[in-house]
Design an enzyme around this catalytic site. Structure first.
Site, PDB file in Angstrom:
ATOM      1  CB  CYS A  82      -0.663   0.416   1.326  1.00 23.45           C
ATOM      2  SG  CYS A  82      -2.036  -1.497   1.273  1.00 23.45           S
ATOM      3  CB  CYS A 211     -14.838  -1.418   3.445  1.00 27.07           C
ATOM      4  SG  CYS A 211     -14.803  -2.811   5.119  1.00 27.07           S
ATOM      5  CE  LYS A 337     -16.195   4.812   4.839  1.00 22.74           C
ATOM      6  NZ  LYS A 337     -16.427   4.580   2.558  1.00 22.74           N
ATOM      7  CG  HIS A 341      -6.283   1.367  -0.945  1.00 24.27           C
ATOM      8  ND1 HIS A 341      -4.876   1.700  -1.673  1.00 24.27           N
ATOM      9  CD2 HIS A 341      -5.270   0.360  -0.121  1.00 24.27           C
ATOM     10  CE1 HIS A 341      -3.533   1.767  -1.042  1.00 24.27           C
ATOM     11  NE2 HIS A 341      -4.150   1.210  -0.226  1.00 24.27           N
TER      12      HIS A 341
END
Ligand SMILES: [Zn+2]
Lengths: 396, 144
Positions: A82, A211, A337, A341
């Protein structure tokens, strides 16, 4: 050992629209982000002397950058889960600081929506060999790997599930408000605490709106030597600290790890504060983009990065400390959010927001008189991870 | 009745070579104990442990069996997305008596009774079948 502080500046940045970009390919996302960065820096592609591209799944080698048609220059692909986009910026900055090039490009890109699936592919356990797995890992989803933190945080701080979920919901509501002010965000809708709390459960105790989304996107930065930065623009943004901190499964293997903090976050942030000369992050950091892959992680980041005292993030969340009008606005652009991602892009997308904030160009999301901004990623999960903590500023 | 397929991306293929190397972990949940510092430890991903997670001593290990150790649930997550033969996926951080930790799937449990601190024991189960290979490994079950 020398610090990176004030040796490198960002003089141009670009960020694609994030979202379900069905009509665009990896090549379109890269060109969209990189050409915005070139134009912002007032240069052309021929001025780029070296380039790094971060992607986890959307390309192999630096030939991923072929759509830009940079002509026979040194280029490298990097991957650090990430933190991949941040890693590309770190590599470009280090090359400039080493004096081996004067103008370098960092690009991060990920096209997740072409798979037609709902999650991010990979081995059953983070870090396993995806080409020859033992099958030992339980193979739970990413939301579950962060749900352990929420379960334990609620337990240790004696929050009833309803109280804990209400606390986390306020983080999602804040980020969606910020995202509603951002035309580049994937999701631009406001949410209410009730909507978040009543959403379907994904991995107990985390619900759908705890999530982040899955999306396509790219972002890019042009970096140069700090002493050359004003040749490009009047308001360059100076690199103050670049830290990456990587675990070795200590938390997944040893009982002294508590599942209410992330050691890599604590150590990575401490090191970047030392590198940047920050003594009191809560007072000195003007705005921060942190890794809100799941709402519980944003809460834990407040404590890990020293924005809130340990165990007391609740007071700050309830006081609005991290909202746009608060003392330390966090995820002013809407965060993961609202942007989703796309792994390779996220770190540079965060830096794009901090860069615009520090230049006073964040429009309706602008924070007051910013001086220092922070970006933070965490790849992996509770137990082991890859953390990036970067600090940049608008004064040398 | 077949469970609905997971919408998560497919798991990585199982490697017979890797599973042969790690046959003691898979068949009897063997980990190792560090002879320098005494820490019992177990790899999460079927890798041999060469350097101690606690004291960084290299190659100073003796075999250590976890399958017969009692454990307690340190934290848990109930996963609606997990591709498992036993949905929803109940997963726990298991701390073993005497040291060592494993994050693994739970089974045979009443969802309403799963709690932090719950005593568990290890049990050998079928995890899943993929491309013709059956994956057996260890799950934790309530032991109250
Ligand atoms: Zn040891």
């Amino acid at each position: 050992m020398e610090s990176i502080k004030d040796r490198v500046a960002i003089v141009g940045m670009g960020c694609s629209k994030f979202g379900e970009r069905w009509d665009k390919g990896v090549e379109d996302l890269i060109v969209e982000a990189a050409y915005e960065a070139f134009e912002d820096a007032g240069i052309g592609p021929k001025d780029i002397q070296a380039a790094w591209v971060g992607t986890v799944f959307s390309g192999l080698s630096a030939i991923t950058l072929a759509p830009l048609q940079l002509q026979y220059i040194p280029m490298t692909r990097v991957e650090n889960m990430c933190a991949t986009g941040s890693e590309a910026l770190r590599a470009a900055s280090y090359a400039v600081a080493a004096g081996v090039c004067d103008v370098a490009l960092a690009v991060g890109v990920e096209k997740l929506k072409d798979s037609g699936q709902t999650g991010v592919k990979g081995p059953a356990v983070v870090g396993d060999n995806s080409e020859g797995s033992s099958g030992i890992g339980p193979g739970y989803s990413a939301p579950a790997s962060f749900a352990y933190l929420a379960t334990r945080y609620f337990h240790d701080y004696k929050l009833k599930p309803e109280e804990g979920k209400r606390l986390l919901a306020q983080i999602a509501v804040k980020n969606h408000h910020n995202g509603s002010l951002n035309p580049k965000a994937h999701f631009q809708n406001e949410l209410t605490v009730e909507q978040v709390m009543n959403a379907p459960i994904i991995a107990w105790p985390l619900g759908l709106f705890d999530c982040c989304g899955v999306s396509d996107g790219a972002a890019a930065a042009v970096v140069t030597r700090a002493d050359m930065a004003r040749n490009f623009r009047a308001d360059p943004i100076y690199i103050k600290g670049l830290q990456i901190n990587v675990g070795a499964r200590q938390g997944a293997m040893m009982q002294d790890y508590d599942f209410v903090h992330i050691e890599e976050n604590v150590l990575g942030s401490r090191k970047v504060y030392a590198e940047a000369g920050v003594k009191d992050p809560r007072q000195e950091i003007s705005c921060a983009e942190v890794h809100d892959c799941f709402s519980i992680h944003e809460l834990i980041v407040y404590e890990d990065l020293g924005f809130s005292p340990r165990g007391r993030a609740r007071e700050d969340i309830e006081a609005g400390t991290f909202t746009l009008a608060g003392a330390l606005p966090v995820n002013t652009d809407g965060g993961l959010k609202c942007f989703g991602h796309p792994l390779g892009a996220s770190g540079l997308r965060m830096m794009y927001e901090v860069y615009k904030q520090l230049q006073g160009k964040a429009g309706p999301r602008q924070v007051k008189n910013p001086r220092l901004g922070l970006t933070h990623n965490l790849g992996g999960n509770a137990g082991t991870g890859v953390c990036s903590c970067f600090i940049v500023g608008n004064e040398k | 009745m077949p469970a609905e397929a997971s919408t998560l991306p497919e798991r990585s293929p199982l490697s017979l070579q890797n599973r042969w190397r790690e046959r003691k972990v898979i068949s009897a949940l063997y980990g190792v104990r560090c002879q320098a510092c005494g820490t019992p430890q177990l790899s999460q991903i079927g890798q041999a442990l060469r350097v101690c997670v606690n004291c960084q001593a290299r190659d100073r290990f003796e075999d250590y069996k976890f399958s017969d150790k009692k454990g307690r649930l340190f934290s848990y997550a109930i996963d609606q997305l997990q591709p498992t033969l036993n949905p929803p996926g109940v997963n726990g951080v298991v701390d073993f008596e005497g040291g060592g930790r494993l994050i693994c799937e739970l089974t045979d449990c009443d969802l309403d009774k799963v709690r932090v601190g719950m005593p568990v024991a290890m049990t050998f189960r079928k995890m899943y079948q993929l491309r013709g290979l059956v994956n057996y490994f260890w799950k934790a079950r309530p032991a109250e």
